[in-house]
Each structure stands twice: as C-alpha cells, then as structure tokens.
Scaffold this motif. Structure first.
Motif, PDB file in Angstrom:
ATOM      1  N   HIS A  23     -40.848  20.341  23.575  1.00 55.05           N
ATOM      2  CA  HIS A  23     -39.644  19.836  24.069  1.00 55.05           C
ATOM      3  C   HIS A  23     -38.616  20.273  23.013  1.00 55.05           C
ATOM      4  N   ASP A  24     -38.638  20.515  21.704  1.00 57.20           N
ATOM      5  CA  ASP A  24     -37.849  21.053  20.605  1.00 57.20           C
ATOM      6  C   ASP A  24     -38.542  22.073  19.962  1.00 57.20           C
ATOM      7  N   SER A  70     -29.377  20.250  11.617  1.00 58.90           N
ATOM      8  CA  SER A  70     -28.701  19.260  12.292  1.00 58.90           C
ATOM      9  C   SER A  70     -27.551  18.750  11.372  1.00 58.90           C
TER      10      SER A  70
END
Length: 263
Positions: A60-61, A147
């Motif tokens: 997914h990531d 992030s």
C-alpha cells in the motif's frame, strides 16, 4: 448481447487477482550476487517448517511495508535474523539478535522497498541458517518524501512510545515499540532546497526487560521513518521495557517504558 452479459463474459477472461500471500521468493540474479556478501559459503536451508515471512503482494505504501517474521516450530531456537530487501540500494535492512525471552519469534517491522523486490529473512539456529521470504511489488520507498520537514522531525526525534496488548496466554505478552526518528535514507530531497538530505538513521537498537535482553538490532536505511517494532515475548516480571537507540550522528536515546497502561 445485453450489456450485463458482455461485462460478465469480459470478466471471465481477466486474470484473477493473486491471493494476498501468493508471492514466493523469485531468487533472481540480484540475490545470487548478494548471497556471498551476506552469508558467505554457509549453506542456507529453506525456512519452511521453522518460520514464515508475511509481507504484502502489492504494498500500500512503499515507504512503510510491513514484514512479519513468525516462528512455526518453537522447538528450535532462532537466535538471530537478517532482513534483506534485494533490490534496495543498501539491501541489508536490519540484523537482529534475540534473547531467550523472544522465543518463539514473532516480530514485525516496517521497511522501505525501492523497486519490485524479494524481501527475505535469513534466520540463524544451532543447526545453521534457514531462509524464507516474499516477493513484494512496490517502488520508490527509499526516495519517498519524509512526513515532516527536517526541523519538525528533529524537534521530536528520540521520543518513544510503548503499546502493550492483552497476553495471548500465560506469561507471553505482546508489545509495540514506536520511536520518532526521520531515518533519512540519503535518497530523499528537501522539499524547499531540493537538495538531497544526508542519510541519518537509527543504527543500533536494544530492548530489554530489566537486565534481560529481548532483542538487539543493527539497522540501515531500509528501515522506515519513525520505526515501529511489534513483538511477542515472555514476561519476566520486570515493570518496564528499557529501550536504547543510537543513530548515525551519535545521538543516543533511552526510555524506560512501563509495561502496564497500554491497550
């Protein structure tokens, strides 16, 4: 032919999606080039029957791919394990040493995957080495933007948190240790200057309960940002888990995290 019938006929010709764990190791040319550097001439047996590796078929990531090492034969002690992402710029993601309280091993971490790659675990036992793994389809994990901006990341760097889970049975417990650290890979760019951010990551980690070692890790750039480690262990009665981490800039972080009070 009615529209619905056409769609059904078309669907019947399409390949079915692969099951979640239908992604065995491919053991391609890259692994053949890496094998000697990682294991030398030591024979490596298949890990089936001793342990298994869980990792997604399609991540997914790519910057936070979960990899779980789960021992299936508790009669044979696994004393160490090396996690390898074949196609990453630095393939050895982490090297673990385990204390007796970790047996049987059940450990999950998150890694970066830079391109479609075998993700393998080489486990050490008294009988020798054994290997298992999965082929993961992901790309761009090592260069994925952080992030947080560097200033914000440094402000919280080294903060730790423990989640404790209800024991499955007897004295065996489950814990999740989370550490704030950007774990820069050296392949990411500053979003303002567009210059590469120098590699800066947790290189050593040690988790104990009291004086007893649970696990020790030597890490590389493939361990994800804000590393998370979830594992089972046998509780020896110590009130806290003692976590010590050192990064490549020489920063040392330490916390005694009470076992009680988690979810």
């Amino acid at each position: 032919m009615p529209c619905k019938a056409v769609l059904l006929a078309l669907a019947a010709t399409l390949p079915l999606p692969a099951p979640a764990q239908d992604n065995p190791l491919l053991n391609g040319e890259t692994w053949q080039a890496l094998r000697y550097d990682i294991a030398g001439e030591a024979p490596i047996a298949g890990g089936a029957g001793l342990f298994e590796v869980e990792a997604p078929y399609r991540a997914h990531d790519a910057a936070t791919v979960p990899v779980r090492i789960r021992q299936t034969d508790p009669a044979r002690a696994i004393t160490a394990a090396t996690v390898v992402v074949d196609e990453n710029p630095a393939p050895v993601a982490a090297e673990f040493a385990f204390g007796p309280g970790m047996s049987p091993i059940d450990l999950e971490l998150r890694v970066r995957v830079n391109q479609y790659s075998d993700v393998r675990v080489i486990a050490a036992t008294a009988e020798g080495l054994a290997m298992a793994g999965r082929h993961v389809k992901a790309s761009g994990g090592c260069a994925a933007p952080a992030s947080r901006d560097p200033e914000a990341a440094r402000a919280v760097m080294g903060q730790m948190k423990l989640r404790s889970f209800v024991p499955a049975s007897g004295l065996r417990r489950e814990a999740q240790v989370m550490i704030r650290h950007p774990n820069y890979s050296g392949l990411q760019r500053d979003q303002v200057s567009h210059l590469f951010i120098p590699a800066h990551f947790i290189s050593e980690l040690e988790i104990r309960q009291g004086a007893e070692l649970l696990l020790r890790m030597e890490g590389g750039i493939s361990v994800s940002e804000n590393p998370v480690f979830r594992f089972g262990y046998v509780d020896n009665g110590a009130p806290a888990l003692s976590v010590t981490a050192t990064d490549t800039e020489g920063n040392r972080f330490h916390a005694d995290l009470p076992k009680e009070g988690g979810s």
